[in-house]
Design a protein around this motif. Structure first.
Motif, PDB file in Angstrom:
ATOM      1  N   LEU A   1      -5.300  15.735  -6.476  1.00  0.00           N
ATOM      2  CA  LEU A   1      -6.072  15.061  -7.523  1.00  0.00           C
ATOM      3  C   LEU A   1      -5.565  15.430  -8.917  1.00  0.00           C
TER       4      LEU A   1
ATOM      5  N   TYR B   1      -6.035  -1.078  -9.737  1.00  0.00           N
ATOM      6  CA  TYR B   1      -5.279   0.112 -10.163  1.00  0.00           C
ATOM      7  C   TYR B   1      -5.986   0.739 -11.369  1.00  0.00           C
ATOM      8  N   ALA B   2      -6.005   2.067 -11.414  1.00  0.00           N
ATOM      9  CA  ALA B   2      -6.648   2.776 -12.525  1.00  0.00           C
ATOM     10  C   ALA B   2      -5.580   3.437 -13.390  1.00  0.00           C
TER      11      ALA B   2
ATOM     12  N   TRP C   1       0.828  -1.214   0.000  1.00  0.00           N
ATOM     13  CA  TRP C   1       0.000   0.000   0.000  1.00  0.00           C
ATOM     14  C   TRP C   1       0.856   1.255   0.000  1.00  0.00           C
TER      15      TRP C   1
ATOM     16  N   TYR D   1      -9.811  -0.134  -2.279  1.00  0.00           N
ATOM     17  CA  TYR D   1     -10.045  -1.094  -3.360  1.00  0.00           C
ATOM     18  C   TYR D   1      -8.691  -1.451  -3.967  1.00  0.00           C
TER      19      TYR D   1
ATOM     20  N   SER E   1      -4.084   7.997  -4.100  1.00  0.00           N
ATOM     21  CA  SER E   1      -5.528   7.707  -4.077  1.00  0.00           C
ATOM     22  C   SER E   1      -6.320   8.936  -3.636  1.00  0.00           C
ATOM     23  N   ILE E   2      -7.627   8.886  -3.901  1.00  0.00           N
ATOM     24  CA  ILE E   2      -8.524   9.969  -3.467  1.00  0.00           C
ATOM     25  C   ILE E   2      -8.535  10.015  -1.944  1.00  0.00           C
ATOM     26  N   ALA E   3      -8.557   8.805  -1.323  1.00  0.00           N
ATOM     27  CA  ALA E   3      -8.603   8.725   0.144  1.00  0.00           C
ATOM     28  C   ALA E   3      -7.403   9.421   0.774  1.00  0.00           C
TER      29      ALA E   3
ATOM     30  N   ARG F   1      -3.343   3.525  -7.623  1.00  0.00           N
ATOM     31  CA  ARG F   1      -4.392   2.910  -6.785  1.00  0.00           C
ATOM     32  C   ARG F   1      -5.398   3.986  -6.367  1.00  0.00           C
ATOM     33  N   LEU F   2      -6.096   4.500  -7.364  1.00  0.00           N
ATOM     34  CA  LEU F   2      -6.965   5.664  -7.204  1.00  0.00           C
ATOM     35  C   LEU F   2      -8.057   5.472  -6.149  1.00  0.00           C
ATOM     36  N   PHE F   3      -8.646   4.277  -6.119  1.00  0.00           N
ATOM     37  CA  PHE F   3      -9.797   4.051  -5.233  1.00  0.00           C
ATOM     38  C   PHE F   3      -9.436   3.239  -3.992  1.00  0.00           C
ATOM     39  N   TRP F   4      -8.187   3.393  -3.512  1.00  0.00           N
ATOM     40  CA  TRP F   4      -7.804   2.718  -2.267  1.00  0.00           C
ATOM     41  C   TRP F   4      -8.916   2.920  -1.236  1.00  0.00           C
TER      42      TRP F   4
END
Ligand code: ZN
Length: 268
Positions: free
Chosen positions: A133, A159-160, A75, A156, A84-86, A151-154
């Motif tokens: 972002l 990978y995007a 991670w 999750y 990531s966004i998070a 890993r944009l939606f960590w």
């Protein structure tokens, strides 16, 4: 994408809020936070630092070397959680809390309630998150390489991105578009500060134009830079990217940018 373009992207998005708030929060502070947000996600590249194993690796008892971590899928690897966004939201919140504590310590005499602090704190928080972002958006169009994107939606695990529409470095055309738009917006911030003219209305479309410009440049690349894992074609792709820049910018401008690139100490 390179760190300098990321930083300029962060300043570009922050210039919209700086234009709208120039009389409430000092514009240099907003632009600096935007630059910080633009650079922040690449904090995960610290595992490449020559003293990483002897310091951070040792303190945290990490079983893998910095190089293994950098190209791994932990991670905390490059393009992992910090892209990531998070992470943008969490780091922005942490920064906001630290700024509030600093604010309270400085104004011990007249303590400001949190609700009133939000008026100045929230735009700064939004600027940091937007800068992060903008950075991640810039990385989506680079090759998948060993990570498969970001890993944009960590948390999750997927990978995007990793589209390989552009090469890692020397995207001089994009850098110039973002820089030109950013300079225009900084000029608008100065106008907003000294006049009654609400330049925020213009600053936002300028950022949209930057986006369109960057998207267009990515779409008109004649080379497909996409690859997964490690590639033996790294040097060839880098050369192709430079030739592509020469074609787009013309010899004179390309040479000027190439000199600038060699002058910089960071990868560009
Ligand atoms: Zn990055």
């Amino acid at each position: 994408m390179d760190l300098l373009t990321h930083i300029i992207s962060g300043i570009a998005v922050s210039s919209v809020i700086a234009s709208a708030n120039s009389k409430i929060i000092p514009a240099p502070r907003i632009l600096a936070v935007g630059a910080l947000g633009g650079a922040f996600p690449d904090i995960d590249a610290i595992s490449l630092w020559s003293r990483f194993d002897a310091t951070i690796g040792k303190w945290f008892g990490l079983a893998h070397t910095g190089k293994e971590i950098y190209s791994g899928k932990f991670w905390y690897s490059h393009h992992g959680f910090f892209h990531s966004i998070a992470a943008a939201v969490m780091a922005g919140f942490l920064l906001g809390c630290l700024a509030y504590l600093y604010h309270r310590l400085r104004r011990r005499q007249q303590r400001e309630p949190f609700s009133r602090y939000l008026k100045t704190g929230l735009p700064v928080y939004l600027v940091f998150v937007s800068g992060c972002l903008a950075h991640v958006a810039g990385d989506l169009i680079t090759p998948a390489s060993v990570w498969g994107g970001v890993r944009l939606f960590w948390p999750y695990a997927g990978y995007a991105g990793g589209w390989g529409a552009v090469w890692w470095w020397n995207n001089y055309d994009m850098f110039l578009i973002i820089s030109a738009g950013t300079c225009l917006n900084i000029l608008l911030v100065a106008v907003a500060r000294h006049t009654r003219f609400r330049t925020g209305i213009i600053a936002f479309p300028v950022v949209l134009l930057i986006l369109v410009g960057v998207w267009r440049q990515a779409a008109t690349r004649q080379t497909d830079y996409a690859y997964t894992g490690n590639t033996g074609q790294y040097q060839q792709l880098e050369e192709k990217s430079k030739k592509e820049q020469q074609r787009i910018l013309g010899t004179k401008l390309y040479r000027a940018m190439d000199r600038f690139d060699h002058w910089l100490i960071i990868n560009f």
